[in-house]
Design a protein around this motif. Structure first.
Motif, mmCIF file in Angstrom:
data_model
loop_
_atom_site.group_PDB
_atom_site.id
_atom_site.type_symbol
_atom_site.label_atom_id
_atom_site.label_comp_id
_atom_site.label_asym_id
_atom_site.label_seq_id
_atom_site.Cartn_x
_atom_site.Cartn_y
_atom_site.Cartn_z
ATOM 1 N N GLU A 74 0.830 -1.211 0.000
ATOM 2 C CA GLU A 74 0.000 0.000 0.000
ATOM 3 C C GLU A 74 0.861 1.256 0.000
ATOM 4 O O GLU A 74 1.948 1.287 0.576
ATOM 5 C CB GLU A 74 -0.919 -0.002 1.230
ATOM 6 C CG GLU A 74 -1.891 1.172 1.325
ATOM 7 C CD GLU A 74 -2.858 1.227 0.159
ATOM 8 O OE1 GLU A 74 -2.423 1.607 -0.954
ATOM 9 O OE2 GLU A 74 -4.038 0.885 0.349
ATOM 10 N N ILE A 75 0.336 2.299 -0.657
ATOM 11 C CA ILE A 75 0.973 3.616 -0.666
ATOM 12 C C ILE A 75 -0.051 4.653 -0.231
ATOM 13 O O ILE A 75 -1.188 4.662 -0.707
ATOM 14 C CB ILE A 75 1.544 3.960 -2.059
ATOM 15 C CG1 ILE A 75 2.116 5.390 -2.080
ATOM 16 C CG2 ILE A 75 0.512 3.766 -3.153
ATOM 17 C CD1 ILE A 75 2.864 5.728 -3.361
ATOM 18 N N LEU A 76 0.361 5.529 0.688
ATOM 19 C CA LEU A 76 -0.479 6.633 1.159
ATOM 20 C C LEU A 76 0.328 7.921 1.077
ATOM 21 O O LEU A 76 1.464 7.984 1.553
ATOM 22 C CB LEU A 76 -0.920 6.417 2.607
ATOM 23 C CG LEU A 76 -1.703 5.140 2.934
ATOM 24 C CD1 LEU A 76 -1.926 5.036 4.433
ATOM 25 C CD2 LEU A 76 -3.028 5.102 2.179
ATOM 26 N N ILE A 77 -0.263 8.957 0.474
ATOM 27 C CA ILE A 77 0.356 10.285 0.459
ATOM 28 C C ILE A 77 -0.704 11.278 0.936
ATOM 29 O O ILE A 77 -1.517 11.768 0.149
ATOM 30 C CB ILE A 77 0.864 10.690 -0.942
ATOM 31 C CG1 ILE A 77 1.734 9.585 -1.545
ATOM 32 C CG2 ILE A 77 1.665 11.991 -0.844
ATOM 33 C CD1 ILE A 77 2.275 9.918 -2.924
ATOM 34 N N PRO A 78 -0.751 11.560 2.237
ATOM 35 C CA PRO A 78 -1.775 12.472 2.758
ATOM 36 C C PRO A 78 -1.532 13.903 2.302
ATOM 37 O O PRO A 78 -0.415 14.291 1.966
ATOM 38 C CB PRO A 78 -1.625 12.341 4.278
ATOM 39 C CG PRO A 78 -0.216 11.882 4.472
ATOM 40 C CD PRO A 78 0.122 11.029 3.289
ATOM 41 N N ILE A 113 5.495 10.204 2.235
ATOM 42 C CA ILE A 113 4.934 9.055 1.527
ATOM 43 C C ILE A 113 5.099 7.826 2.415
ATOM 44 O O ILE A 113 6.205 7.525 2.870
ATOM 45 C CB ILE A 113 5.666 8.842 0.184
ATOM 46 C CG1 ILE A 113 5.635 10.121 -0.650
ATOM 47 C CG2 ILE A 113 5.057 7.680 -0.586
ATOM 48 C CD1 ILE A 113 6.713 10.172 -1.711
ATOM 49 N N TYR A 114 3.990 7.123 2.666
ATOM 50 C CA TYR A 114 4.005 5.941 3.526
ATOM 51 C C TYR A 114 3.725 4.717 2.658
ATOM 52 O O TYR A 114 2.701 4.661 1.967
ATOM 53 C CB TYR A 114 2.944 6.054 4.623
ATOM 54 C CG TYR A 114 3.079 7.298 5.477
ATOM 55 C CD1 TYR A 114 3.758 7.267 6.687
ATOM 56 C CD2 TYR A 114 2.526 8.509 5.059
ATOM 57 C CE1 TYR A 114 3.882 8.412 7.467
ATOM 58 C CE2 TYR A 114 2.652 9.656 5.823
ATOM 59 C CZ TYR A 114 3.327 9.605 7.024
ATOM 60 O OH TYR A 114 3.447 10.749 7.783
ATOM 61 N N ASP A 132 6.924 -6.704 10.023
ATOM 62 C CA ASP A 132 7.213 -6.001 8.775
ATOM 63 C C ASP A 132 7.137 -4.497 9.003
ATOM 64 O O ASP A 132 6.644 -4.030 10.041
ATOM 65 C CB ASP A 132 6.242 -6.433 7.686
ATOM 66 C CG ASP A 132 6.434 -7.890 7.294
ATOM 67 O OD1 ASP A 132 7.490 -8.451 7.612
ATOM 68 O OD2 ASP A 132 5.516 -8.456 6.668
ATOM 69 N N THR A 133 7.605 -3.746 8.011
ATOM 70 C CA THR A 133 7.751 -2.304 8.214
ATOM 71 C C THR A 133 6.807 -1.483 7.350
ATOM 72 O O THR A 133 6.315 -1.925 6.312
ATOM 73 C CB THR A 133 9.183 -1.844 7.903
ATOM 74 O OG1 THR A 133 9.442 -2.022 6.508
ATOM 75 C CG2 THR A 133 10.203 -2.599 8.725
ATOM 76 N N ILE A 134 6.600 -0.261 7.825
ATOM 77 C CA ILE A 134 6.068 0.829 7.011
ATOM 78 C C ILE A 134 7.239 1.768 6.753
ATOM 79 O O ILE A 134 7.861 2.258 7.700
ATOM 80 C CB ILE A 134 4.922 1.566 7.713
ATOM 81 C CG1 ILE A 134 3.728 0.627 7.922
ATOM 82 C CG2 ILE A 134 4.498 2.796 6.907
ATOM 83 C CD1 ILE A 134 2.639 1.215 8.791
ATOM 84 N N ALA A 135 7.562 1.977 5.484
ATOM 85 C CA ALA A 135 8.662 2.868 5.122
ATOM 86 C C ALA A 135 8.117 4.264 4.859
ATOM 87 O O ALA A 135 7.068 4.427 4.233
ATOM 88 C CB ALA A 135 9.382 2.348 3.882
ATOM 89 N N ILE A 136 8.826 5.276 5.350
ATOM 90 C CA ILE A 136 8.440 6.671 5.157
ATOM 91 C C ILE A 136 9.477 7.328 4.246
ATOM 92 O O ILE A 136 10.671 7.302 4.535
ATOM 93 C CB ILE A 136 8.351 7.420 6.493
ATOM 94 C CG1 ILE A 136 7.390 6.711 7.448
ATOM 95 C CG2 ILE A 136 7.901 8.871 6.262
ATOM 96 C CD1 ILE A 136 7.322 7.341 8.824
ATOM 97 N N PHE A 137 9.000 7.903 3.144
ATOM 98 C CA PHE A 137 9.859 8.588 2.187
ATOM 99 C C PHE A 137 9.485 10.062 2.092
ATOM 100 O O PHE A 137 8.343 10.455 2.354
ATOM 101 C CB PHE A 137 9.728 7.971 0.787
ATOM 102 C CG PHE A 137 10.410 6.645 0.621
ATOM 103 C CD1 PHE A 137 11.712 6.574 0.156
ATOM 104 C CD2 PHE A 137 9.754 5.459 0.930
ATOM 105 C CE1 PHE A 137 12.353 5.349 -0.015
ATOM 106 C CE2 PHE A 137 10.376 4.228 0.776
ATOM 107 C CZ PHE A 137 11.681 4.178 0.301
ATOM 108 N N ILE A 145 -4.927 6.444 6.679
ATOM 109 C CA ILE A 145 -4.804 7.624 7.535
ATOM 110 C C ILE A 145 -6.190 8.204 7.770
ATOM 111 O O ILE A 145 -7.043 8.196 6.877
ATOM 112 C CB ILE A 145 -3.862 8.650 6.894
ATOM 113 C CG1 ILE A 145 -2.426 8.111 6.925
ATOM 114 C CG2 ILE A 145 -3.918 9.997 7.612
ATOM 115 C CD1 ILE A 145 -1.419 8.937 6.175
ATOM 116 N N GLY A 146 -6.433 8.691 8.995
ATOM 117 C CA GLY A 146 -7.737 9.232 9.347
ATOM 118 C C GLY A 146 -8.093 10.493 8.582
ATOM 119 O O GLY A 146 -7.278 11.077 7.860
ATOM 120 N N ARG A 147 -9.316 10.943 8.787
ATOM 121 C CA ARG A 147 -9.865 12.084 8.034
ATOM 122 C C ARG A 147 -9.433 13.409 8.661
ATOM 123 O O ARG A 147 -9.432 13.567 9.883
ATOM 124 C CB ARG A 147 -11.386 11.995 8.014
ATOM 125 C CG ARG A 147 -11.918 10.727 7.363
ATOM 126 C CD ARG A 147 -13.398 10.583 7.628
ATOM 127 N NE ARG A 147 -14.125 11.720 7.092
ATOM 128 C CZ ARG A 147 -15.301 12.139 7.551
ATOM 129 N NH1 ARG A 147 -15.868 11.527 8.588
ATOM 130 N NH2 ARG A 147 -15.899 13.172 6.999
#
Length: 390
Positions: A269-273, A284-285, A303-308, A338-340
């Motif tokens: 998964e990729i998240l960019i809030p 970027i998560y 396992d990890t969540i990488a932050i860029f 990520i929450g609202r």
């Protein structure tokens, strides 16, 4: 006179005392829905004051509601896939405290193993069939009612000697983007004559064998997370007239350093809030999945969540800088959200694994989003795969 000034002075002392006193923050609670490979959608209550995460309900659904998606304007409505050989899409309602009712309507997905759905601002719901190599953009006559006959199946051309695996749908302007994990392309769909009718208008090529799984767009940049290569890439988003041509600006591995011997990786998964005053940098998560079956090949920290960070934008040195790898205590981190912003929930990120017994975890975004701190964990349900913050 002395009495008058003494009274004023006392009032100022009381005012200053109130201003500098520490009172308990008002309780802030968030309802989170979670899908999974099961026959129910779970609801959680996250209390940010006492840092607790509680399962408040398990509500029966169709089989394998692995991906759930909220209606874009009506938060009481959401949709769930049935990830089966003969896939389906279902509509549900939820209350603000997570009481789920439904399904109210069910429609075929048109193929096998739908692993993703998204409710669009057009009043349509896109559903992509991972094993079918196809998908549908299904109109609705009301938030809970699908218009089945108006949505033909869109088949994505497979690569030579291979298969198509569409894995997501993202609206961008007048287009819908479909990352094809099997075809190493991001397909570009445009409307073709009315609701539910879309056609393939082009594609954006991806590195051979990389397996593009999920994408995000910020400004004029396309960020693609590749499952098979476990990489994050950046491309300038091309116009349709430049179909297929988008050189890579950056290509970074997301795998944590010094992984256990025998580990096998598959990005998820990729998240960019959005940027806000509280989070001025749009970090970027991305989530890692160590899919090895040998226990000795697994990291006990999970396992990890990488932050860029996207750096030097618009220069010859534009690229991706790894900020941190966050060990989660989860196995095969697949779903995270990520929450609202509207209720202050963007301070938090919820995640779970698709394997193991790590449960569901809420992290607080700290240091302006450059780091994550675990604040609550619940193991009552060992695995979850997707989330909606209500």
């Amino acid at each position: 006179m002395g009495s008058k000034y003494k009274y004023k002075s006392d009032r100022m002392k009381i005012k200053n005392s109130i201003a500098h006193s520490t009172f308990p923050s008002p309780m802030v609670s968030f309802t989170i829905l979670a899908g999974g490979y099961d026959t129910f959608v779970a609801s959680y209550l996250f209390n940010s004051t006492n840092a607790s995460l509680t399962v408040t309900g398990r509500f029966p659904t169709g089989v394998n509601p692995s991906w759930i998606t909220a209606h874009p304007t009506n938060r009481s409505v959401f949709y769930a896939v049935n990830e089966l050989d003969d896939g389906a899409l279902q509509s549900y309602t939820t209350t603000s405290n997570g009481v789920v009712t439904g399904p109210f309507d069910t429609v075929p997905s048109g193929g096998g193993s739908p692993a993703f759905a998204v409710a669009l601002g057009t009043g349509e719901v896109a559903i992509m069939n991972y094993n079918g190599g196809n998908g549908r953009i299904i109109p609705t006559s009301s938030p809970l009612k699908f218009v089945n006959d108006s949505a033909p199946v869109i088949t994505f051309p497979p690569p030579a000697g291979g298969v198509s695996h569409p894995h997501q749908a993202v609206a961008h302007g007048q287009e819908i983007l479909i990352p094809d994990l099997g075809g190493d392309k991001v397909w570009r769909l445009t409307e073709n004559g009315g609701p539910g009718n879309w056609k393939i208008a082009g594609n954006i090529l991806q590195p051979p064998g990389s397996g593009p799984r999920h994408v995000a767009i910020r400004d004029d940049r396309l960020f693609t997370l590749h499952e098979l290569a476990s990489t994050l890439t950046i491309q300038k988003f091309p116009t349709l007239s430049l179909n297929g041509t988008a050189p890579l600006i950056a290509n970074a591995s997301i795998i944590p350093s010094h992984p256990p011997a025998g580990s096998q990786w598959g990005a998820a998964e990729i998240l960019i809030p959005d940027r806000t005053d509280k989070f001025p940098n749009s970090y970027i998560y991305v989530s890692n999945r160590n899919i090895a079956t040998d226990p000795s090949a697994l990291d006990p920290r999970g396992d990890t969540i990488a932050i860029f960070e996207h750096v030097n934008v618009g220069t010859k040195n534009e690229g991706l800088r790894l900020i941190k790898q966050i060990f989660t205590g989860l196995s095969q981190v697949r779903g995270m959200e990520i929450g609202r912003q509207t209720n202050g929930g963007d301070k938090y990120l919820v995640a779970s694994g698709v394997a193991g017994t790590g449960g569901t975890v809420v992290f607080e975004r700290i240091d302006g989003g450059a780091d994550l701190k675990e604040v609550a964990r619940n193991k009552d349900i060992p695995t979850r795969t997707s989330f909606i913050w209500i």
